[in-house]
Design a protein around this motif. Structure first.
Motif, mmCIF file in Angstrom:
data_model
loop_
_atom_site.group_PDB
_atom_site.id
_atom_site.type_symbol
_atom_site.label_atom_id
_atom_site.label_comp_id
_atom_site.label_asym_id
_atom_site.label_seq_id
_atom_site.Cartn_x
_atom_site.Cartn_y
_atom_site.Cartn_z
ATOM 1 N N VAL A 92 5.877 11.166 3.324
ATOM 2 C CA VAL A 92 6.008 10.114 4.331
ATOM 3 C C VAL A 92 6.998 9.037 3.910
ATOM 4 O O VAL A 92 7.632 8.399 4.754
ATOM 5 C CB VAL A 92 4.630 9.474 4.662
ATOM 6 C CG1 VAL A 92 3.704 10.495 5.297
ATOM 7 C CG2 VAL A 92 3.995 8.822 3.446
ATOM 8 N N ALA A 93 7.145 8.834 2.615
ATOM 9 C CA ALA A 93 8.019 7.755 2.137
ATOM 10 C C ALA A 93 9.501 8.124 2.166
ATOM 11 O O ALA A 93 10.347 7.284 2.494
ATOM 12 C CB ALA A 93 7.624 7.354 0.718
ATOM 13 N N ASP A 94 9.826 9.366 1.851
ATOM 14 C CA ASP A 94 11.233 9.740 1.705
ATOM 15 C C ASP A 94 12.061 9.536 2.981
ATOM 16 O O ASP A 94 13.188 9.021 2.907
ATOM 17 C CB ASP A 94 11.351 11.193 1.227
ATOM 18 C CG ASP A 94 10.974 11.360 -0.240
ATOM 19 O OD1 ASP A 94 10.762 10.336 -0.917
ATOM 20 O OD2 ASP A 94 10.873 12.524 -0.699
ATOM 21 N N LEU A 103 9.074 4.477 10.723
ATOM 22 C CA LEU A 103 7.642 4.638 10.471
ATOM 23 C C LEU A 103 7.342 6.120 10.415
ATOM 24 O O LEU A 103 7.691 6.873 11.328
ATOM 25 C CB LEU A 103 6.821 3.987 11.586
ATOM 26 C CG LEU A 103 5.297 4.196 11.539
ATOM 27 C CD1 LEU A 103 4.700 3.563 10.284
ATOM 28 C CD2 LEU A 103 4.635 3.617 12.789
ATOM 29 N N MET A 104 6.708 6.543 9.316
ATOM 30 C CA MET A 104 6.324 7.943 9.161
ATOM 31 C C MET A 104 4.810 8.029 9.015
ATOM 32 O O MET A 104 4.187 7.254 8.271
ATOM 33 C CB MET A 104 6.967 8.560 7.927
ATOM 34 C CG MET A 104 8.384 9.065 8.157
ATOM 35 S SD MET A 104 8.505 10.480 9.292
ATOM 36 C CE MET A 104 7.693 11.768 8.352
ATOM 37 N N LEU A 105 4.216 8.987 9.725
ATOM 38 C CA LEU A 105 2.782 9.232 9.656
ATOM 39 C C LEU A 105 2.526 10.602 9.050
ATOM 40 O O LEU A 105 3.302 11.539 9.275
ATOM 41 C CB LEU A 105 2.152 9.186 11.054
ATOM 42 C CG LEU A 105 2.441 7.967 11.927
ATOM 43 C CD1 LEU A 105 1.751 8.124 13.277
ATOM 44 C CD2 LEU A 105 1.980 6.700 11.243
ATOM 45 N N LEU A 139 3.588 12.775 18.747
ATOM 46 C CA LEU A 139 2.615 12.643 17.668
ATOM 47 C C LEU A 139 1.368 13.459 17.962
ATOM 48 O O LEU A 139 0.909 13.525 19.098
ATOM 49 C CB LEU A 139 2.239 11.172 17.485
ATOM 50 C CG LEU A 139 3.374 10.225 17.079
ATOM 51 C CD1 LEU A 139 2.893 8.779 17.108
ATOM 52 C CD2 LEU A 139 3.888 10.579 15.682
ATOM 53 N N ARG A 140 0.800 14.036 16.924
ATOM 54 C CA ARG A 140 -0.426 14.815 17.078
ATOM 55 C C ARG A 140 -1.607 14.217 16.320
ATOM 56 O O ARG A 140 -2.712 14.718 16.396
ATOM 57 C CB ARG A 140 -0.185 16.254 16.604
ATOM 58 C CG ARG A 140 0.698 17.065 17.547
ATOM 59 C CD ARG A 140 1.123 18.368 16.933
ATOM 60 N NE ARG A 140 2.165 18.156 15.929
ATOM 61 C CZ ARG A 140 2.679 19.134 15.180
ATOM 62 N NH1 ARG A 140 2.220 20.364 15.319
ATOM 63 N NH2 ARG A 140 3.625 18.881 14.301
ATOM 64 N N ASP A 141 -1.352 13.149 15.571
ATOM 65 C CA ASP A 141 -2.422 12.576 14.756
ATOM 66 C C ASP A 141 -2.125 11.097 14.503
ATOM 67 O O ASP A 141 -0.965 10.706 14.312
ATOM 68 C CB ASP A 141 -2.515 13.326 13.424
ATOM 69 C CG ASP A 141 -3.692 12.891 12.564
ATOM 70 O OD1 ASP A 141 -4.621 12.243 13.097
ATOM 71 O OD2 ASP A 141 -3.698 13.211 11.365
ATOM 72 N N LEU A 142 -3.176 10.282 14.508
ATOM 73 C CA LEU A 142 -3.052 8.878 14.107
ATOM 74 C C LEU A 142 -3.284 8.839 12.597
ATOM 75 O O LEU A 142 -4.309 8.375 12.106
ATOM 76 C CB LEU A 142 -4.071 8.016 14.852
ATOM 77 C CG LEU A 142 -3.984 6.503 14.649
ATOM 78 C CD1 LEU A 142 -2.643 5.969 15.157
ATOM 79 C CD2 LEU A 142 -5.134 5.804 15.360
ATOM 80 N N GLY A 143 -2.328 9.380 11.867
ATOM 81 C CA GLY A 143 -2.520 9.643 10.447
ATOM 82 C C GLY A 143 -2.713 8.413 9.591
ATOM 83 O O GLY A 143 -1.970 7.435 9.717
ATOM 84 N N PRO A 144 -3.711 8.444 8.685
ATOM 85 C CA PRO A 144 -3.955 7.299 7.793
ATOM 86 C C PRO A 144 -2.960 7.185 6.644
ATOM 87 O O PRO A 144 -2.863 6.128 6.025
ATOM 88 C CB PRO A 144 -5.378 7.548 7.280
ATOM 89 C CG PRO A 144 -5.553 9.033 7.363
ATOM 90 C CD PRO A 144 -4.752 9.478 8.552
ATOM 91 N N MET A 145 -2.242 8.271 6.317
ATOM 92 C CA MET A 145 -1.165 8.162 5.333
ATOM 93 C C MET A 145 0.114 7.855 6.099
ATOM 94 O O MET A 145 0.489 8.571 7.022
ATOM 95 C CB MET A 145 -0.997 9.458 4.529
ATOM 96 C CG MET A 145 0.098 9.358 3.460
ATOM 97 S SD MET A 145 0.429 10.908 2.571
ATOM 98 C CE MET A 145 -0.980 10.967 1.457
ATOM 99 N N ARG A 146 0.789 6.771 5.716
ATOM 100 C CA ARG A 146 1.977 6.352 6.463
ATOM 101 C C ARG A 146 2.890 5.513 5.594
ATOM 102 O O ARG A 146 2.488 5.029 4.529
ATOM 103 C CB ARG A 146 1.580 5.580 7.715
ATOM 104 C CG ARG A 146 0.608 4.424 7.449
ATOM 105 C CD ARG A 146 0.149 3.779 8.747
ATOM 106 N NE ARG A 146 -0.543 4.713 9.641
ATOM 107 C CZ ARG A 146 -0.822 4.459 10.909
ATOM 108 N NH1 ARG A 146 -0.456 3.315 11.451
ATOM 109 N NH2 ARG A 146 -1.456 5.342 11.650
#
Length: 221
Positions: A92-94, A103-105, A139-146
């Motif tokens: 997500v960071a790269d 913003l990356m999820l 988007l397919r997920d409200l991902g907690p890693m972002r």
């Protein structure tokens, strides 16, 4: 480049050793203790994390306190319960550090042995549908890693301090024209019981918080 990683924490003593031990080089954990009674703050400090105490209870309150305490240009967020692998943070960071995304999820991909109850998956699917309509991003997920850049994220002016915080972040970023993306990350068996998906009551409370965020953002649009 150092990247701070905000980990909201409420009684995650059983998971912290594994989570902090798998933090990649260049990623520094900021554990935000949100009222733990199991020694989580002490364990995190002993393991080399920066520990921030946030007395106001709420997932969003903990996330925002960590964001304000961070000093790196790019900041990541993830849960501290071992349901996500810190070794996958570069996914997500790269794209953010490379300037390809604002913003990356992390889209959760269910791993063997992980628990994602039906009521939680259904709620997430509904929210993902709302985000697709509001942001135009598939988007397919409200991902907690972002991951996102710290100063622009602060400039979004997020106000929710409960479970609506992650949703508000995506909605405001979409309204601001941010380039939003997602990538798959493993969703692992968590340590201990979830405060949200572990109970129907917790899920309903989170959905209520998110509904308030959507209503507020709808009025502002």
């Amino acid at each position: 480049m150092k990247i701070d990683v905000v980990l909201p924490c409420l009684n995650e003593a059983a998971a912290l050793s594994w989570v902090l031990g798998r933090m990649p080089d260049g990623f520094h954990p900021i554990v935000v203790d949100n009222g733990s009674t199991d020694g989580s703050a002490r364990i995190a400090a002993e393991l080399g994390a920066t520990v921030v105490t946030e007395p106001r209870r709420g997932f969003g309150a903990a996330c925002h306190a960590g964001l304000e305490a961070a000093a790196s240009d790019v900041v990541c967020f993830m849960d501290a319960d071992a349901s996500l692998d810190p070794a996958q943070l570069p996914r997500v960071a790269d794209p953010v550090t490379a300037g390809e995304r604002d913003l990356m999820l992390g889209r959760r991909v269910l791993a063997s042995g992980a628990s994602w109850p039906l009521h939680a998956r259904l709620g997430n699917a509904v929210l993902a549908g709302v985000l697709r309509r509001r942001t135009g991003v598939p988007l397919r997920d409200l991902g907690p890693m972002r991951a996102a850049r710290r100063v622009p994220l602060l400039d979004l002016g997020l106000i929710d301090r409960r479970f609506g915080y992650p949703l508000e972040m995506v909605l405001r970023a979409g309204a601001a024209g941010w380039r939003i993306g997602e990538t798959g990350v493993d969703y692992l068996p968590r340590r201990g019981r979830s405060k949200v998906t572990g109970t129907v009551r917790g899920t309903l409370r989170a959905v209520g918080d998110m509904r308030r965020v959507m209503t507020r953002q709808g009025r502002a649009a």
